[in-house]
Every structure is written in structure tokens, then in C-alpha cells.
Design an enzyme around this catalytic site. Structure first.
Site, mmCIF file in Angstrom:
data_model
loop_
_atom_site.group_PDB
_atom_site.id
_atom_site.type_symbol
_atom_site.label_atom_id
_atom_site.label_comp_id
_atom_site.label_asym_id
_atom_site.label_seq_id
_atom_site.Cartn_x
_atom_site.Cartn_y
_atom_site.Cartn_z
ATOM 1 N N MET A 11 0.820 -1.205 0.000
ATOM 2 C CA MET A 11 0.000 0.000 0.000
ATOM 3 C C MET A 11 0.856 1.259 0.000
ATOM 4 O O MET A 11 0.565 2.223 -0.715
ATOM 5 C CB MET A 11 -0.936 0.003 1.209
ATOM 6 C CG MET A 11 -2.048 -1.022 1.132
ATOM 7 S SD MET A 11 -3.093 -0.833 -0.335
ATOM 8 C CE MET A 11 -3.776 0.787 -0.059
ATOM 9 N N VAL A 88 1.620 1.606 7.688
ATOM 10 C CA VAL A 88 2.310 0.442 8.245
ATOM 11 C C VAL A 88 1.266 -0.621 8.582
ATOM 12 O O VAL A 88 0.063 -0.365 8.484
ATOM 13 C CB VAL A 88 3.148 0.840 9.491
ATOM 14 C CG1 VAL A 88 4.187 1.898 9.121
ATOM 15 C CG2 VAL A 88 2.271 1.333 10.638
ATOM 16 N N GLU A 90 -1.498 -3.273 10.109
ATOM 17 C CA GLU A 90 -2.685 -2.971 10.926
ATOM 18 C C GLU A 90 -2.519 -3.470 12.359
ATOM 19 O O GLU A 90 -3.268 -4.337 12.838
ATOM 20 C CB GLU A 90 -3.920 -3.613 10.293
ATOM 21 C CG GLU A 90 -4.337 -3.001 8.961
ATOM 22 C CD GLU A 90 -5.025 -1.662 9.143
ATOM 23 O OE1 GLU A 90 -6.177 -1.626 9.579
ATOM 24 O OE2 GLU A 90 -4.377 -0.637 8.861
ATOM 25 N N LYS A 95 1.039 1.459 14.808
ATOM 26 C CA LYS A 95 0.554 2.680 14.158
ATOM 27 C C LYS A 95 0.647 3.876 15.103
ATOM 28 O O LYS A 95 1.057 4.975 14.701
ATOM 29 C CB LYS A 95 -0.888 2.484 13.678
ATOM 30 C CG LYS A 95 -0.999 1.639 12.409
ATOM 31 C CD LYS A 95 -2.413 1.639 11.875
ATOM 32 C CE LYS A 95 -2.545 0.855 10.587
ATOM 33 N NZ LYS A 95 -1.885 1.504 9.447
ATOM 34 N N SER A 115 -7.407 0.612 7.441
ATOM 35 C CA SER A 115 -8.668 0.175 6.849
ATOM 36 C C SER A 115 -9.693 -0.215 7.902
ATOM 37 O O SER A 115 -10.847 -0.488 7.557
ATOM 38 C CB SER A 115 -8.422 -1.011 5.906
ATOM 39 O OG SER A 115 -7.830 -2.093 6.613
ATOM 40 N N HIS A 136 -7.979 6.445 3.571
ATOM 41 C CA HIS A 136 -7.941 5.019 3.263
ATOM 42 C C HIS A 136 -7.915 4.835 1.749
ATOM 43 O O HIS A 136 -8.888 5.127 1.057
ATOM 44 C CB HIS A 136 -9.166 4.344 3.885
ATOM 45 C CG HIS A 136 -9.251 2.881 3.606
ATOM 46 N ND1 HIS A 136 -10.449 2.199 3.622
ATOM 47 C CD2 HIS A 136 -8.305 1.950 3.305
ATOM 48 C CE1 HIS A 136 -10.236 0.932 3.338
ATOM 49 N NE2 HIS A 136 -8.942 0.762 3.139
ATOM 50 N N ASN A 139 -6.207 -1.016 -2.951
ATOM 51 C CA ASN A 139 -5.182 -1.724 -3.714
ATOM 52 C C ASN A 139 -5.771 -2.369 -4.969
ATOM 53 O O ASN A 139 -6.781 -3.053 -4.867
ATOM 54 C CB ASN A 139 -4.562 -2.810 -2.814
ATOM 55 C CG ASN A 139 -3.349 -3.452 -3.440
ATOM 56 O OD1 ASN A 139 -2.593 -2.815 -4.162
ATOM 57 N ND2 ASN A 139 -3.164 -4.722 -3.164
#
Length: 279
Positions: A11, A88, A90, A95, A115, A136, A139
Site C-alpha cells: 500500500m 504500516v 494494521e 501505528k 482500513s 484510506h 489496492n
């Protein structure tokens, strides 16, 4: 207008690409030396491919490598950047740590590409939560035209407007959603993916035929199982574990997902998931 992306994974690379392709100087923070060394070359090749397919202006493709910089640590970012996007894994604690370090560089706008994790929770240790929100992306970032802007309780209108303006600058549409677990898109996406996985478990049809049904009957550009392989089955599992604590059994991780992750079959990035992938 200057941008940084923290995290050079799938991402993060995609987010960096769309900003650089739009002509914005973009710095990527990637601590892994091997990944960092390959990043600019990979995105330059992606730009050349985009130009050959008519998806990217050839001049933009040629300029893209010169607009990208890669550093190994957040402390090496310039101060006062216009936008920093955290991307980075989830993991809430990770985070939060990264966002605190990013805020110390005093960006005008700070965003998380999460997300599913609460923006309000991530804002808890920030000194300027009014300048923080969710952005957000989806991909593959260079293909999918949406940015979901997530408004935290403290996010001010200037931050929301700036995030939408950035989305427009990189050729994306945006929606604004309230900070609830899974926001709008992850709730929709993952409920379909988990149901498709249960259908594989129940031998309703093969993964390929379930995906074919989604594409041909409902116009999805990609089926939920192939998309899960692209996203990463470990990512899907993390999201399932988080959303199920909020919404209960409807978001519980299917047994087949647990099993594939346990076996190290994470989708495209490992070469095996619901499909076999060339690496």
C-alpha cells in the site's frame, strides 16, 4: 506541495506512486534496506508500464523517479511537510508509535491509511488531533479511484477539506465517513470476502467460480477471493479479529482463513493463497 509516506509495503508503494505521478515530491520511509533499495526502481518501471498503456502521461513517467526519495527512519523526514500518510501494518500499537514520531516532524496534515482501526483511538496520544484523520486508499492504488476520508471526533474542517483536495490532485474521488469500526468500505468488502471464504469451505463452488460469479453477475472488477489474495490473507485475518470484537460473529474469521495464514499461505506476496501466484 510535499508529501511523505511511512511504510514501503504494497500500500505504501502505491500511495507514493500516485503522489509522485501527480508531480508531487514524495519521500518514503522504509527501514528495510532491501525493500528501500528496490522501491524507486519498481515504481519507475510501473510508471513506464503506465505510460505504455496510456494510463500515465509519458512526461510524468519520466519525471517520477526524480520526485521520489527513500529514507530509513521517520526522524530523517523534513519538518513542515504538507502531508504525511502512515501506511504500516494494521497493528494499533505500531501505528500509534509511528504516528507520534510523524507528528514530531510537524506536518500540516497527518493521515493514517488504516482500513479498520479507530481514528479516534489512533489520535489519543497526538498533540494536534485536529490535523489528523484517515485517508484510506485501495489496492492497487494506481488503478482504484477512491479515497475514503475518515473524520475523527477532533478532525477539523480544514483537515477534511485538505484531504479531499489531495484526493482530487492525484485524480481520485473521495467520500467522507464517520469514524466507526471498519468505516464504510472495509465493512462492505470484508463481509463479502468472509462469506466467499465460507462458501469455499462448504464446497459450494471453487474459488475461481465464486469470483467469476461476482465479476460477471455483479460487475465487480475482481472477485472477493482473488482480491483477498492481493490484499494479503494475514491482513484479512487481522481485520476479522478486530471487527468481530465489535460486530460479533458476522465478521468472525472463517476457519479456512485461519488455516491458510497458519500455513504461511498469505496470498500473492507468498505465492499461494486461494490461488497460486507467480512471484
Amino acid at each position: 506541495m510535499s508529501v511523505a509516506v511511512i511504510g514501503g509495503g504494497t500500500m505504501g508503494r502505491g500511495i507514493a506512486y500516485v503522489f509522485a505521478a501527480a508531480g508531487l515530491p514524495t519521500t518514503v520511509v522504509e527501514p528495510d534496506p532491501t525493500r528501500a533499495e528496490a522501491l524507486v526502481g519498481e515504481l519507475a518501471q510501473r510508471a513506464r508500464t503506465g505510460a505504455e498503456r496510456g494510463k500515465l502521461d509519458p512526461t510524468a513517467a519520466e519525471r517520477l523517479p526524480d520526485l521520489l526519495d527513500v529514507v530509513g527512519d521517520t526522524t530523517r523526514l523534513a519538518t513542515g511537510l504538507d502531508l504525511v500518510v502512515e501506511s504500516v501494518p494494521e497493528i494499533p500499537t505500531l501505528k500509534a508509535e509511528v504516528l507520534t514520531a510523524a507528528e514530531a516532524r510537524e506536518p500540516r496534515l497527518l493521515a493514517s491509511n488504516t482500513s479498520s482501526i479507530s481514528i479516534d483511538d489512533l489520535a489519543g496520544n497526538l498533540a494536534r488531533p485536529q490535523s489528523f484523520l484517515g485517508m484510506h486508499f485501495f489496492n492497487p492504488v494506481w488503478s482504484l479511484p477512491l479515497v475514503e476520508v475518515v473524520r475523527g471526533r477532533a478532525s477539523d474542517e480544514a483537515a477534511i477539506t485538505a484531504a479531499q483536495d489531495y484526493a482530487t490532485t492525484i485524480g481520485k474521488e473521495s467520500i467522507v465517513v464517520r469514524d466507526v469500526p471498519g468505516f464504510a468500505t472495509s465493512r462492505l468488502d470484508n463481509i463479502a470476502a468472509f462469506e466467499a471464504m465460507r462458501m469455499v469451505e462448504e464446497e459450494v463452488a471453487t474459488a475461481a467460480d465464486i469470483d467469476k460469479a461476482a465479476v460477471l453477475a455483479y460487475g465487480h472488477p475482481i472477485g472477493p477471493l482473488r482480491l483477498s489474495d492481493v490484499v494479503g490473507l494475514d491482513v484479512r485475518l487481522d481485520i476479522a479479529r478486530h471487527l468481530s470484537t465489535v460486530y460479533g460473529e458476522r465478521y468472525a474469521a472463517p476457519a479456512i482463513l485461519e488455516r491458510l495464514v497458519e500455513q504461511g499461505h498469505l496470498g500473492r506476496k507468498t505465492g499461494q493463497g486461494f490461488y497460486r501466484w507467480d512471484r
